[in-house]
Design a protein around this motif. Structure first.
Motif, short mmCIF file in Angstrom:
data_model
loop_
_atom_site.label_atom_id
_atom_site.label_comp_id
_atom_site.label_asym_id
_atom_site.label_seq_id
_atom_site.Cartn_x
_atom_site.Cartn_y
_atom_site.Cartn_z
N LEU A 54 19.14 26.32 -6.44
CA LEU A 54 19.09 26.26 -7.90
C LEU A 54 17.68 26.00 -8.39
O LEU A 54 16.85 25.42 -7.67
N LYS A 55 17.45 26.40 -9.62
CA LYS A 55 16.17 26.16 -10.28
C LYS A 55 16.48 25.63 -11.66
O LYS A 55 17.38 26.14 -12.34
N ASP A 56 15.76 24.59 -12.08
CA ASP A 56 16.03 24.09 -13.43
C ASP A 56 15.00 24.63 -14.42
O ASP A 56 14.06 25.33 -14.05
N LYS A 57 15.21 24.32 -15.69
CA LYS A 57 14.36 24.85 -16.77
C LYS A 57 12.92 24.36 -16.67
O LYS A 57 12.04 24.92 -17.31
N LYS A 58 12.68 23.31 -15.89
CA LYS A 58 11.32 22.81 -15.69
C LYS A 58 10.70 23.34 -14.40
O LYS A 58 9.69 22.84 -13.93
N ILE A 72 31.83 23.43 -8.67
CA ILE A 72 30.50 23.06 -9.14
C ILE A 72 30.32 23.67 -10.52
O ILE A 72 30.39 24.88 -10.69
N ASN A 73 30.08 22.83 -11.50
CA ASN A 73 29.88 23.28 -12.87
C ASN A 73 28.39 23.11 -13.20
O ASN A 73 27.94 21.99 -13.46
N LEU A 74 27.65 24.20 -13.17
CA LEU A 74 26.21 24.11 -13.41
C LEU A 74 25.87 23.62 -14.81
O LEU A 74 24.81 23.05 -15.02
N LYS A 75 26.79 23.80 -15.77
CA LYS A 75 26.53 23.34 -17.13
C LYS A 75 26.46 21.81 -17.21
O LYS A 75 25.88 21.27 -18.14
N HIS A 76 27.08 21.12 -16.25
CA HIS A 76 27.12 19.66 -16.27
C HIS A 76 26.38 19.01 -15.10
O HIS A 76 26.01 17.84 -15.19
N LEU A 77 26.17 19.76 -14.03
CA LEU A 77 25.56 19.19 -12.83
C LEU A 77 24.22 18.54 -13.11
O LEU A 77 23.92 17.46 -12.58
N ALA A 84 16.74 19.30 -15.40
CA ALA A 84 16.90 20.05 -16.64
C ALA A 84 18.04 21.05 -16.39
O ALA A 84 18.58 21.12 -15.28
N ARG A 85 18.40 21.84 -17.39
CA ARG A 85 19.48 22.83 -17.23
C ARG A 85 19.24 23.69 -15.99
O ARG A 85 18.12 24.11 -15.73
N LEU A 86 20.30 23.95 -15.25
CA LEU A 86 20.22 24.64 -13.97
C LEU A 86 20.71 26.07 -14.02
O LEU A 86 21.63 26.39 -14.78
N SER A 87 20.11 26.89 -13.18
CA SER A 87 20.60 28.25 -12.93
C SER A 87 20.32 28.55 -11.46
O SER A 87 19.62 27.79 -10.78
N PHE A 88 20.86 29.64 -10.98
CA PHE A 88 20.61 30.00 -9.58
C PHE A 88 19.18 30.49 -9.44
O PHE A 88 18.67 31.22 -10.29
N GLY A 89 18.52 30.06 -8.35
CA GLY A 89 17.19 30.56 -8.04
C GLY A 89 17.30 32.00 -7.56
O GLY A 89 18.29 32.36 -6.91
#
Length: 176
Positions: A54-58, A72-77, A84-89
């Motif tokens: 994962l990669k966050d907004k920072k 796994i809920n990326l919106k809350h993890l 910071a907010r997460l998304s897949f790298g």
């Protein structure tokens, strides 16, 4: 880091041997999903896991390793791990930093993160399983390791693993 600098299964196994860590590796066809793994593993004992890059907004990088059945809920993890907010790298970044391709993400890939760019989060419940099963830098085999030895390996790569109770985070209503 170039591809020639990435560790292979053999150099990973050599590193385990240097650390005095015993493992068992089982060969199988290439597996790309948890579902495929469930079909092919038969009665292979232990905890079966998934790893998310994962990669966050920072632009911080994260590796979350959990039992395969964990939701796994990326919106809350991010709230539970201080990100910071997460998304897949993306695949290119994953290969550059961890030396693995999609479908082969594993905590063993931390051996390739020589600059300790990746923050490591482990499912606390996963650590109660013995052994734990992960791909050895490719998805055509599964390597079993004890949870204590996994922690020793992670420390030997220069990473500090944080433990997260994913079940409790899910029960808290904010999900993980």
């Amino acid at each position: 880091m170039s591809a020639r600098d990435h560790h292979t299964e053999q150099t990973l196994l050599d590193f385990f041997q240097e650390l005095g860590i015993g493992t068992t590796t089982h060969r199988h066809p290439a597996l790309h999903t948890v579902e495929q793994s469930q079909e092919f593993r038969g009665d292979l004992p232990g905890g079966h896991c998934k790893s998310l890059f994962l990669k966050d907004k920072k632009a911080q990088l994260w590796l979350l390793v959990a039992l395969e059945e964990r939701e796994i809920n990326l919106k809350h993890l991010h709230k539970h791990i201080g990100a910071a907010r997460l998304s897949f790298g993306n695949a290119d970044l994953m290969y550059e930093v961890l030396g693995v391709r999609p479908g082969s993400v594993t905590p063993f890939a931390l051996i390739n993160d020589r600059d300790q760019q990746v923050n490591v989060i482990l499912d606390a419940g996963m650590l109660a399983c013995d052994p734990l099963n992960y791909h050895p830098l490719h998805n055509e085999a599964t390597t079993a390791i004890s949870s204590a030895d996994l922690l020793r390996f992670i420390a030997a790569t220069g990473h500090e693993a944080r433990h997260l109770d994913l079940v409790a985070a899910q029960a808290a209503g904010t999900g993980a």
